[in-house]
Design a protein around this motif. Structure first.
Motif, PDB file in Angstrom:
ATOM      1  N   THR A   1       9.018  12.512  -2.771  1.00 39.85           N
ATOM      2  CA  THR A   1       9.129  12.153  -1.556  1.00 39.85           C
ATOM      3  C   THR A   1       7.804  12.338  -0.736  1.00 39.85           C
ATOM      4  O   THR A   1       7.511  11.951   0.163  1.00 39.85           O
ATOM      5  N   ASP A   2       7.271  13.690  -1.298  1.00 43.95           N
ATOM      6  CA  ASP A   2       5.800  13.967  -0.662  1.00 43.95           C
ATOM      7  C   ASP A   2       4.687  13.096  -1.123  1.00 43.95           C
ATOM      8  O   ASP A   2       3.781  13.272  -0.609  1.00 43.95           O
ATOM      9  N   LEU A   3       4.887  12.329  -1.963  1.00 45.63           N
ATOM     10  CA  LEU A   3       3.758  11.450  -2.557  1.00 45.63           C
ATOM     11  C   LEU A   3       3.295  10.251  -1.469  1.00 45.63           C
ATOM     12  O   LEU A   3       2.113  10.101  -1.130  1.00 45.63           O
ATOM     13  N   ASP A   4       4.416   9.779  -1.039  1.00 46.51           N
ATOM     14  CA  ASP A   4       4.176   8.529  -0.054  1.00 46.51           C
ATOM     15  C   ASP A   4       3.484   9.296   1.389  1.00 46.51           C
ATOM     16  O   ASP A   4       2.308   8.569   1.558  1.00 46.51           O
ATOM     17  N   PRO A   5       3.671  10.153   2.000  1.00 42.21           N
ATOM     18  CA  PRO A   5       2.843  10.766   2.992  1.00 42.21           C
ATOM     19  C   PRO A   5       1.704  11.215   2.662  1.00 42.21           C
ATOM     20  O   PRO A   5       0.380  11.196   3.134  1.00 42.21           O
ATOM     21  N   LEU A   6       1.439  11.696   1.513  1.00 44.58           N
ATOM     22  CA  LEU A   6       0.240  12.181   0.648  1.00 44.58           C
ATOM     23  C   LEU A   6      -0.816  10.949   0.515  1.00 44.58           C
ATOM     24  O   LEU A   6      -1.993  11.072   0.869  1.00 44.58           O
ATOM     25  N   ARG A   7      -0.192   9.933  -0.140  1.00 44.39           N
ATOM     26  CA  ARG A   7      -0.948   8.695  -0.330  1.00 44.39           C
ATOM     27  C   ARG A   7      -1.388   8.141   0.948  1.00 44.39           C
ATOM     28  O   ARG A   7      -2.575   7.691   1.207  1.00 44.39           O
ATOM     29  N   GLU A   8      -0.657   8.004   2.014  1.00 48.12           N
ATOM     30  CA  GLU A   8      -0.879   7.641   3.283  1.00 48.12           C
ATOM     31  C   GLU A   8      -2.092   8.282   4.032  1.00 48.12           C
ATOM     32  O   GLU A   8      -3.132   7.755   4.570  1.00 48.12           O
ATOM     33  N   TRP A   9      -1.900   9.681   4.013  1.00 45.76           N
ATOM     34  CA  TRP A   9      -2.920  10.537   4.369  1.00 45.76           C
ATOM     35  C   TRP A   9      -4.338  10.072   3.635  1.00 45.76           C
ATOM     36  O   TRP A   9      -5.471   9.988   4.093  1.00 45.76           O
ATOM     37  N   ALA A  10      -4.359  10.147   2.286  1.00 41.53           N
ATOM     38  CA  ALA A  10      -5.432   9.698   1.655  1.00 41.53           C
ATOM     39  C   ALA A  10      -6.156   8.277   1.897  1.00 41.53           C
ATOM     40  O   ALA A  10      -7.413   8.216   2.178  1.00 41.53           O
ATOM     41  N   ARG A  11      -5.318   7.556   2.104  1.00 44.91           N
ATOM     42  CA  ARG A  11      -5.570   6.183   2.385  1.00 44.91           C
ATOM     43  C   ARG A  11      -6.361   6.164   3.983  1.00 44.91           C
ATOM     44  O   ARG A  11      -7.691   5.525   4.046  1.00 44.91           O
ATOM     45  N   GLU A  12      -5.870   7.001   4.858  1.00 45.70           N
ATOM     46  CA  GLU A  12      -6.672   6.875   6.206  1.00 45.70           C
ATOM     47  C   GLU A  12      -7.628   7.781   6.184  1.00 45.70           C
ATOM     48  O   GLU A  12      -8.737   7.462   7.045  1.00 45.70           O
ATOM     49  N   MET A  13      -7.869   8.761   5.388  1.00 47.61           N
ATOM     50  CA  MET A  13      -9.086   9.477   5.126  1.00 47.61           C
ATOM     51  C   MET A  13     -10.168   8.901   4.426  1.00 47.61           C
ATOM     52  O   MET A  13     -11.237   9.804   3.851  1.00 47.61           O
TER      53      MET A  13
ATOM     54  N   GLU B   1      -3.822  19.121   7.933  1.00 50.02           N
ATOM     55  CA  GLU B   1      -3.622  17.711   7.885  1.00 50.02           C
ATOM     56  C   GLU B   1      -2.317  17.349   7.168  1.00 50.02           C
ATOM     57  O   GLU B   1      -1.606  16.303   7.401  1.00 50.02           O
ATOM     58  N   LEU B   2      -2.533  17.647   5.969  1.00 48.95           N
ATOM     59  CA  LEU B   2      -1.111  17.437   5.134  1.00 48.95           C
ATOM     60  C   LEU B   2       0.215  17.945   5.449  1.00 48.95           C
ATOM     61  O   LEU B   2       1.022  17.036   5.434  1.00 48.95           O
ATOM     62  N   VAL B   3       0.128  19.130   5.986  1.00 47.82           N
ATOM     63  CA  VAL B   3       1.483  19.598   6.394  1.00 47.82           C
ATOM     64  C   VAL B   3       1.959  18.853   7.785  1.00 47.82           C
ATOM     65  O   VAL B   3       2.874  18.375   7.969  1.00 47.82           O
ATOM     66  N   GLU B   4       0.954  18.333   8.610  1.00 46.37           N
ATOM     67  CA  GLU B   4       1.048  17.626   9.721  1.00 46.37           C
ATOM     68  C   GLU B   4       1.649  16.219   9.440  1.00 46.37           C
ATOM     69  O   GLU B   4       2.338  15.629  10.193  1.00 46.37           O
ATOM     70  N   ALA B   5       1.187  15.791   8.304  1.00 48.50           N
ATOM     71  CA  ALA B   5       1.483  14.364   7.862  1.00 48.50           C
ATOM     72  C   ALA B   5       2.928  14.383   6.956  1.00 48.50           C
ATOM     73  O   ALA B   5       3.399  13.522   6.762  1.00 48.50           O
TER      74      ALA B   5
END
Length: 165
Positions: free
Chosen positions: A96-108, A136-140
């Motif tokens: 479940t942590d992959l989606d917010p991680l991928r979103e962060w990566a896309r934005e950055m 940033e990742l914890v905040e995401a």
């Protein structure tokens, strides 16, 4: 044995420069280990060694400087004594942590280079500091179990060059 004989012939003249093309080709595992040790000793004694090989993991183990060649042209020079690019390897809690991680990566605009299972980990290169990335990742909403800096392999550097990034 032919590889060993050719190397012995080359070394009899006590060269200042030694050109080796795929020197581990045809050697057994013990011969490969012995050859690596010999190359390091020769280089330590002042012999300049030019080693051409497609086995990038082998090159990483014995070479101080590496030239990546593409289409006959030197495309990149890497000093193995200096850590060139570092990547971060994160172990995350669950899928479940992959989606917010991928979103962060896309934005950055960060390219995730690998995703591995057991434990679930991702690897990516970034110019940002490790504490900033973690914040940033914890905040995401990403739950991070472990963070490690890892040196990018020659294979990764080569693939980046081949893919034109």
């Amino acid at each position: 044995m032919r590889q060993r004989l050719g190397l012995a012939q080359a070394l009899m003249e006590k060269p200042k420069l030694l050109l080796l093309d795929e020197p581990t080709n045809g050697l057994d595992p013990q011969g490969i280990i012995e050859l690596r040790s010999l190359i390091r000793r020769l280089a330590g004694s002042g012999v300049a060694i030019f080693l051409a090989s497609h086995l990038l993991t082998e090159v990483e183990q014995v070479c101080d400087r590496v030239l990546l060649v593409r289409e006959g042209q030197v495309r990149k020079h890497l000093d193995q004594k200096r850590v060139t690019k570092l990547a971060l390897r994160l172990t995350i809690s669950s899928e479940t942590d992959l989606d917010p991680l991928r979103e962060w990566a896309r934005e950055m605009a960060v390219h995730i280079e690998s995703v591995e299972d057991s434990p679930l980990s991702v690897e990516f290169a970034t110019e940002k500091s490790t504490p900033q990335v973690v914040r940033e990742l914890v905040e995401a909403g990403v739950n991070i179990e472990e963070v490690r800096k890892v040196r990018r392999s020659l294979e990764q550097e080569f693939m980046e060059l081949v893919e034109g990034k």
